[in-house]
Scaffold this active site. Structure first.
Site, PDB file in Angstrom:
ATOM      1  N   GLY A 169       0.760  -1.049   0.004  1.00  0.00           N
ATOM      2  CA  GLY A 169      -0.101   0.055  -0.051  1.00  0.00           C
ATOM      3  C   GLY A 169       0.865   1.295  -0.004  1.00  0.00           C
ATOM      4  N   ARG A 202     -13.993  13.008  13.486  1.00  0.00           N
ATOM      5  CA  ARG A 202     -14.856  11.838  13.044  1.00  0.00           C
ATOM      6  C   ARG A 202     -15.589  11.314  14.302  1.00  0.00           C
ATOM      7  NH1 ARG A 202     -11.012   9.037   8.744  1.00  0.00           N
ATOM      8  NH2 ARG A 202     -11.642  10.473   6.838  1.00  0.00           N
ATOM      9  N   GLU A 260      -0.731   2.375   8.751  1.00  0.00           N
ATOM     10  CA  GLU A 260      -1.591   2.034   9.467  1.00  0.00           C
ATOM     11  C   GLU A 260      -1.422   1.024  10.515  1.00  0.00           C
ATOM     12  OE1 GLU A 260      -5.379   1.396   7.557  1.00  0.00           O
ATOM     13  OE2 GLU A 260      -6.638   0.851   9.368  1.00  0.00           O
ATOM     14  N   ALA A 312       2.360   2.859   2.381  1.00  0.00           N
ATOM     15  CA  ALA A 312       3.365   2.743   3.206  1.00  0.00           C
ATOM     16  C   ALA A 312       4.438   1.857   2.632  1.00  0.00           C
ATOM     17  CB  ALA A 312       3.209   2.627   4.577  1.00  0.00           C
TER      18      ALA A 312
END
Lengths: 279, 258, 639
Positions: free
Chosen positions: C43, C331, C426, C45
């Site tokens: 991904g 959020r 993440e 990263a």
């Protein structure tokens, strides 16, 4: 350990279907790739299209008078006037056309081969959305046109089956003689429909292949293709059809065409002599 | 309330690339029309498992139409009947009760079937590796706003870059050509100022790599219809032109003549 | 015994990264090619790290279970990426982005890491532009920005609603260039199922080839995990279906501490679940909150359609409760408020499980074309999924599990508690504290991969110059391979009755009910007693068919669910331990009079890092205390 997946190399990667060959010097290298071949195909297509259009328009002389069409045929042989030997330029054009034909066909054949080796068919018939009759029949209409070309040459240039009735130089007479036959007229009609279908896709497609593309006129490309193929279809179909229905015939060729004096070469080819020969 | 559908499914099953494949006929009853196509397959798989039949392997991941993993031939169309929609975004409300649905994997010589509906699309990666990048090693970049890019060019680049690499263009192409994918990848970079230095080298390398694996484009336009992102055919024309230019151009004059 | 040394450099905040870069040991260019690094995940990263390491000269092996690196779930990120460029002249700065991120994370992140993130955010934008990422532009040719939840400045760069896709393509293409040079070797469809350590240091991975089922090992001088988050532990989430915790969890079992597992972000704008067969929840970019107004009918018995409800009868709960931030609150606040109104019975839709996100006002103000240009693809997607046209009627949205702030504990160098094992993006816990701000995930993934790891890994590798990587015939490798092979195959020998999905769903339901947007002690304890039971049942009764010697998606899945089963327990245990509310972790016992999250800084201002103590043993808690020298801790208020 190598993977067991077929069509893959030792690292399990899908193998290329074909390997690149060594690049040839310019401009031959253009012809080494499919994109380049398509480019060549489009260029030769334009040349051939130009021939078809000019040929069709030239043939319209038949509607003026027998003399006009015969003069037109003669003028083609005389291209270049007295500067060069007679029929030299015509032969040059013929050789050029033949060359374009050969290249056009060869590129079509090799591209078709390439696609065949890349393709696998679906078990359930594919449901096409954009691919139309014209685009999917290019590989059928193409050979039909090639066969038709030989037929047409044999018919009106070499006069194979008109035999003695074939008169070298009297285009009008030969056309009427040939197309009076129903089977031959049908062949002309079928072949010219194939030609128009071929030209319809080819004309649209060549813009893509050449990369001629601009939002300002992109929408007009389809219209252009429809227009040009319709024009060719209408022009070329008119000959066999009008001969069949009797609009074009030799009933009126009783008097020698006016001004035939200046055209000695074709002067004897008046309707009377024709009728004599036939009897 | 949502309706339920009873469907007749014919799903391609194949153990491996060399194994013969065949259709598995399944009656799928009571499928909710709110289910996505892949959720319908999930349901079918749960039922197969209950019947001691190995579930169908099918490609899927993000299920929101962006990763490009999913893709199968549904009733003879890549990604199914819905325009501009990847299989995962196709919903069963687009089908009718009693419909027969045939599902096949993508088919092309360079997309060998791995199992059932899963194929190997890695040749698309080979095309990118050949030149589908701008060489800008980390740390070498000038300030982002130093490069002015007209909005129209940025938008065109983005149109091309929205390709999800699903392979529907190849799958739907009667020639198995990968023109639309390659053209999208190429246009993304070739219309940007940053992409100019490597433009011609990139174009040659990508096109020639593409041709090692895929067929020749005959401008049917089927790829565009199948494309979930509706990548326009114009990009193919753009690629063709760039390829010819690449072959002709004197690249050392790039700064003088555009 | 784990030592949580954060290795944060000394000096003033703004100079720490510079000082550290100078203090780190270097490897000269010709020597870099003597090292091999394994990167797991492709991904943002992973790809950015692999590309950058390859460019530096390291030999890199990249592993991804996808068929192509470009399919990694970063591709689904929609909204944008933050960068403290201050291009909009609205008083943005590195310090403000730092401040917003720490505050948005409810003061549970490490100051030095976040500051570095803000510093390099500027370089990321430059880097992406140089790679040809087609960010949105103004007519003058300059970059466009938009604002995002939790910020009062416009610092978010975006590429339509496909920013993640474009950034991932940029990173993937940079990596592809390195693959072409041979510096990076790509192993696709390769599932990393274990991390191998020797003498306490990471030395390789065990990989199952998904095409052949063959299990093999790969060795390197260092291993970098960039394997994403574990949001799928909730079963229903916005994550792609294959997203899993396996590589991180296996690292955890090999000694890497797992930090703040209970900090899981619930994204406020997702399409509500329709039915039980639903396989995932689709996220609608948070950027929609810029132009959409969120409301529910005031009357809980409302049955008319949205357009028939008058202004006075609409409850714009975010705008009323938070006049300053309005619909752009962070959020966690947005999610919790949605849950509150839906729980009160104001919910909309057939199942009364959503709230309206209404674009009528912005369409009236800006025109439909502007809205279509900004959000066209999102609106289309919404319509495809729900069959409703958001240009004509408001969208229905509801929160869903989305992002894991928690993850493997890493120090300032992004190294886990296992030397030589790094975690990026993440899958580490580092920068977002208890809540992540919108458009910051892409920023962090790329920061770690492009600008942090390539420097810090050299400091670890430099002393190892001259040491060959451990050969893969070493017993540590052969034993690990045998273990993985046995573990994978044993699922097939079971005569169970239910699918892995079935148990995954059960697990997700328990977690959503007791460890979702709001948690309390009783519920968490209940979950803690139920999860081991589900796990035991799963391990006894799961049914997997097919073979282990080829592609078998059910077999891949069962391995992943097995690890989720263990992780879930840790998530709950962590939530139970943290008797405060902070960010996404909202304990009903700890709230202000106004119902806001109430932190307990005296007792919980720490990172909870859990150490694996063996199967069926509770993990041991270690605490890294957080010091805030540059920011004053306040009660977050977005009013």
């Amino acid at each position: 350990m190598a993977q067991t997946i077929s069509r893959s190399d030792s690292r399990g990667r899908v193998k290329p279907l074909r390997r690149r060959t060594r690049e040839l010097p310019w401009p031959a290298n253009l012809y080494q790739t499919a994109v380049g071949k398509k480019y060549v195909m489009a260029i030769t297509g334009i040349g051939l299209l130009g021939f078809v259009v000019a040929h069709m328009i030239g043939n319209l002389h038949i509607y003026q008078s027998p003399l006009e069409i015969n003069e037109y045929g003669e003028a083609l042989r005389d291209l270049g006037g007295d500067l060069i030997p007679r029929t030299f330029l015509l032969w040059l054009l013929r050789v050029g056309l033949a060359g374009m034909f050969v290249i056009h066909i060869h590129s079509a054949y090799s591209l078709a081969r390439m696609s065949e080796t890349s393709n696998e068919r679906y078990e359930r018939k594919q449901d096409y959305i954009a691919a139309n009759f014209a685009s999917r029949t290019m590989r059928w209409t193409g050979p039909i046109i090639l066969l038709y070309l030989f037929f047409h040459l044999a018919d009106l240039t070499w006069g194979w089956w008109l035999g003695d009735t074939y008169l070298r130089g009297d285009v009008y007479h030969n056309v009427v003689e040939s197309m009076n036959s129903v089977p031959i007229a049908i062949i002309y009609v079928v072949a010219n429909v194939a030609l128009a279908v071929h030209i319809y896709h080819g004309t649209w497609s060549l813009f893509q292949s050449l990369g001629i593309n601009n939002p300002h006129y992109n929408a007009a490309r389809r219209g252009f293709a429809v227009g040009i193929s319709a024009m060719i279809l209408a022009g070329n179909l008119s000959f066999p059809i009008l001969v069949q229905v009797g609009v074009i015939d030799e009933d009126d060729r009783t008097t020698p065409p006016a001004g035939s004096v200046e055209h000695e070469a074709i002067a004897p080819l008046s309707a009377t002599t024709v009728l004599e020969v036939r009897s | 309330m949502s309706k339920n559908l009873d469907l007749k499914l014919r799903i391609w099953r194949q153990d491996g690339p060399d194994a013969p494949g065949s259709f598995l006929d399944i009656e799928a009853k009571g499928i909710s029309e709110d289910a996505s196509f892949l959720e319908m397959l999930d349901t079918v798989n749960e039922r197969l498992l209950d019947d001691d039949v190995e579930p169908i392997n099918f490609p899927h991941d993000c299920r929101e139409g962006i990763c490009g993993t999913c893709g199968m031939m549904v009733n003879g169309r890549a990604h199914g009947p819905e325009k501009a929609t990847a299989t995962c975004q196709l919903h069963m409300r687009k089908f009718d009760d009693g419909d027969e649905i045939t599902v096949e994997p993508w088919r092309a010589a360079s997309f060998p079937v791995i199992k059932d509906l899963v194929v190997d699309r890695s040749p698309l990666d080979r095309i990118v590796e050949a030149g589908g990048f701008i060489s800008a090693p980390t740390g070498t970049a000038p300030d982002a706003n130093q490069i002015l890019i007209p909005k129209e060019a940025a938008e065109m680049s983005m149109d091309a870059a929205s390709c999800i690499g699903c392979g529907a263009c190849v799958a739907s192409c009667p020639n198995s050509a990968a023109q639309l994918f390659t053209a999208a990848k190429l246009t993304h970079l070739n219309v940007l100022p940053q992409g100019q230095p490597e433009r011609w080298k990139r174009t040659e390398a990508m096109v020639e790599t593409m041709e090692e694996y895929f067929g020749a484009c005959t401008n049917h336009g089927e790829c565009h219809e199948a494309c979930p992102k509706e990548i326009p055919l114009d990009f193919i024309a753009f690629m063709n032109r760039d390829y010819i230019k690449a072959k002709i151009k004197n690249r050392s004059l790039a700064s003088q003549i555009s | 015994m784990i030592n949580l040394d954060s290795k944060v450099p000394d000096g003033p905040l703004a100079d720490k990264w510079d000082n550290h870069r100078f203090a780190m040991k270097l490897i000269n260019p010709p020597n870099k090619r003597k090292f091999k690094v394994i990167v797991v995940g492709s991904g943002l990263a992973g790809a950015s790290a692999a590309a950058s390491l390859g460019e530096l000269g390291y030999n890199v092996d990249v592993f991804t279970y996808h068929d192509s690196p470009r399919r990694a779930h970063s591709i689904s990120a929609q909204g944008g990426i933050n960068g403290a460029k201050n291009y909009q002249n609205d008083a943005d700065s590195i310090h403000r982005l730092f401040y917003d991120t720490v505050k948005g994370g409810d003061y549970r992140s490490r100051e030095a890491n976040v500051y570095r993130l803000s510093q390099v955010s500027v370089d990321i934008i430059d880097q992406c532009i140089a790679q040809g990422v087609p960010f949105a532009r103004e007519y003058g040719g300059l970059l466009a920005n938009r604002s995002f939840g939790g910020a009062q400045v416009s610092r978010t760069f975006y590429a339509r609603g496909q920013t993640g896709q474009q950034l991932l393509l940029g990173a993937y293409q940079a990596m592809a260039a390195q693959i072409a040079t041979g510096k990076v070797t790509l192993h696709n469809r390769s599932d990393v199922l274990d991390i191998v350590t020797k003498d306490g240091e990471a030395c390789g991975v065990v990989v199952r080839d998904l095409l052949t089922g063959q299990v093999s090992s790969h060795s390197a001088h260092a291993v970098v995990l960039a394997t994403g988050g574990y949001g799928n532990v909730y079963y229903l989430s916005t994550n792609a279906l294959a997203c899993n915790v396996t590589a991180s969890w296996r690292a955890h079992r090999k000694g890497a501490a797992f930090a703040n597992p209970c900090f899981g972000q619930i994204h406020p704008t997702c399409i509500p679940a329709g039915d039980e067969f639903q396989s995932k929840l689709t996220l609608m970019s948070e950027s929609l909150r810029n132009d959409g107004r969120i409301w529910v009918p005031r009357d809980i018995d409302e049955s008319r359609s949205a357009d028939q409800i008058s202004e006075a009868e609409r409850y714009y709960y975010l705008e009323e409760k938070y006049p300053t931030f309005g619909n752009l609150v962070p959020r966690d606040v947005a999610s919790r408020n949605a849950k509150t109104v839906v729980d009160q019975g104001h919910g909309v839709g057939e199942l009364k499980n959503g709230v309206y996100l209404d674009f009528a006002d912005s369409i009236g103000r800006e025109g439909i074309d502007v809205i279509r240009e900004r959000y066209g693809n999102l609106f289309d997607m919404y319509e495809r999924i729900t069959g409703e046209d958001p240009y004509r009627q408001p969208m229905r949205i509801y929160p869903a599990s989305h992002y894991s702030m928690g993850g493997l504990w890493v120090d300032y160098n992004l190294m886990t508690t296992v030397p030589g094992l790094y975690a990026l993006g993440e899958c580490n816990f580092s920068d977002h504290g208890a809540n992540r701000l919108g458009a910051s995930a892409l920023m962090q993934g790329l920061a770690d991969g492009y600008f942090v790891l390539p420097y810090t890994i050299g400091d670890y590798l430099a002393p190892k110059l001259g040491n060959a990587a451990i050969p893969t015939d070493d017993p540590v490798f052969t034993e690990a391979v045998a273990e993985v092979d046995t573990r994978t195959r044993h699922w097939l020998s079971k005569s169970g009755t239910k699918s892995a999905d079935h148990y995954h769903r059960e697990l997700g339901t328990v977690l959503r009910d007791y460890c979702g947007m709001a948690r309390d002690k009783t519920g968490l304890e209940k979950a803690l007693s139920e999860i081991p039971a589900i796990r035991e049942e799963f391990r006894k009764d799961v049914k997997v068919l097919g073979s282990a010697d080829g592609l078998n998606q059910s077999l891949e899945k069962v391995n992943r669910v097995d690890d989720f089963m263990e992780l879930a327990e840790l998530v709950v245990r962590d939530a139970l331990d943290r008797e405060e509310s902070c960010g996404a972790h909202f304990r009903d016992e700890s709230q202000t009079d106004e119902g806001e999250a109430l932190r307990d800084d005296d007792n919980y201002s720490y990172v909870a890092a859990w150490e694996w103590k063996g199967p069926n043993q509770p993990q041991e808690l270690h605490k890294e205390h957080l010091e805030f020298e540059n920011i004053e801790l306040t009660q977050r208020s977005y009013k």
